[in-house]
Design a protein around this motif. Structure first.
Motif, PDB file in Angstrom:
ATOM      1  N   SER A 124     -26.993   2.184 -22.182  1.00 31.16           N
ATOM      2  CA  SER A 124     -26.585   2.687 -23.382  1.00 31.16           C
ATOM      3  C   SER A 124     -27.508   1.620 -24.408  1.00 31.16           C
ATOM      4  O   SER A 124     -28.393   0.923 -24.011  1.00 31.16           O
ATOM      5  CB  SER A 124     -25.257   2.142 -23.711  1.00 31.16           C
ATOM      6  OG  SER A 124     -24.718   0.866 -23.364  1.00 31.16           O
ATOM      7  N   THR A 174     -26.292  -0.187 -27.966  1.00 31.86           N
ATOM      8  CA  THR A 174     -25.303  -0.421 -29.000  1.00 31.86           C
ATOM      9  C   THR A 174     -25.561  -1.804 -29.929  1.00 31.86           C
ATOM     10  O   THR A 174     -26.306  -2.441 -29.592  1.00 31.86           O
ATOM     11  CB  THR A 174     -24.006  -0.636 -28.229  1.00 31.86           C
ATOM     12  OG1 THR A 174     -23.912  -2.077 -27.648  1.00 31.86           O
ATOM     13  CG2 THR A 174     -23.673   0.420 -27.346  1.00 31.86           C
ATOM     14  N   ASP A 180     -27.025  -2.381 -21.314  1.00 32.75           N
ATOM     15  CA  ASP A 180     -27.257  -2.157 -22.756  1.00 32.75           C
ATOM     16  C   ASP A 180     -28.440  -2.402 -23.290  1.00 32.75           C
ATOM     17  O   ASP A 180     -28.842  -3.629 -23.405  1.00 32.75           O
ATOM     18  CB  ASP A 180     -26.011  -3.072 -23.541  1.00 32.75           C
ATOM     19  CG  ASP A 180     -26.032  -2.504 -24.858  1.00 32.75           C
ATOM     20  OD1 ASP A 180     -26.869  -2.116 -25.765  1.00 32.75           O
ATOM     21  OD2 ASP A 180     -24.669  -2.434 -25.612  1.00 32.75           O
TER      22      ASP A 180
END
Length: 228
Positions: free
Chosen positions: A4, A6, A129
């Motif tokens: 991801s 973020t 992340d």
């Protein structure tokens, strides 16, 4: 776990990168002093740090910096010294492949040796992340540029750099980097090939081509000797 990107990952990368920031700041100050000694303006030094963003390549470019306007040797020097970033980018591609183009390109723009190593450590530990890459990159990019400015301003306040040994800093710093990277007798052949090539090209060609030739000769000799 799927990767991801973020804001939390960016913050984590920025915080984790802070212990390395003081060293990067000092390194940037050294470059700023040397850039001033070579005649670069503060703006030129800052732009170089911002867009080249590679201490080793920038120091090598300064070594070949002349007033003759030969820009091609400088470009070749930087390309040779920064070729490792192609491998860095390939290594983190699995982490960034699910990011947007803007996220990926932004992360690659701020990618450096230190935050690449931190990012790979986090990835190997299972952290997914990808914002970590951007955050840790910014954590090292900012002190590098600020250090360049501080070093340049410091050098300008010294009326005679030679009186304080600042004219010798480039040679001394390059020697220190070489000693830190020395791995033993296996490095003798690449070092000898680079030195010989540099001596020959320095006599034959103007500008900084001897640095480019030395880098290529050392790399080729190291590749030939690998595993022998």
């Amino acid at each position: 776990m799927e990767a991801s990107f973020t804001a939390a990952g960016v913050r984590r990368g920025f915080v984790v990168g802070q212990p390395m920031a003081p060293g990067v700041l000092l390194y940037g100050m050294v470059f700023g002093v040397l850039a001033s000694e070579r005649g670069l303006s503060a703006l030129q030094a800052i732009m170089m740090s911002a867009f080249v963003y590679s201490g080793s390549a920038q120091l090598a470019a300064l070594q070949g910096w002349t007033s003759s306007g030969l820009i091609l040797p400088l470009i070749a020097t930087i390309l040779v010294m920064n070729a490792r970033y192609v491998l860095y980018s390939a290594a983190i591609q699995p982490w960034l492949r699910h990011s947007t183009r803007a996220q990926a390109l932004g992360s690659l723009f701020f990618l450096g040796d230190g935050n690449w190593a931190l990012s790979m450590r986090e990835y190997d530990a299972g952290y997914r992340d990808a914002g970590f890459i951007l955050g840790s990159g910014v954590a090292m990019f900012a002190p590098w540029v600020l250090g360049t400015l501080a070093g340049h301003l410091l050098a300008r306040s010294v009326p005679d750099p030679a009186a304080f040994g600042l004219d010798f800093m480039l040679v001394a710093f390059a020697a220190a980097i070489g000693m830190a990277m020395w791995r033993g007798k296996s490095d003798l052949w690449p070092a000898a090939a680079a030195a010989l090539t540099a001596l020959v090209l320095h006599r034959l060609l103007p500008g900084g081509w001897y640095i480019v030739g030395a880098g290529l000769a050392g790399g080729l000799m190291g590749a030939w000797r690998h595993g022998r």
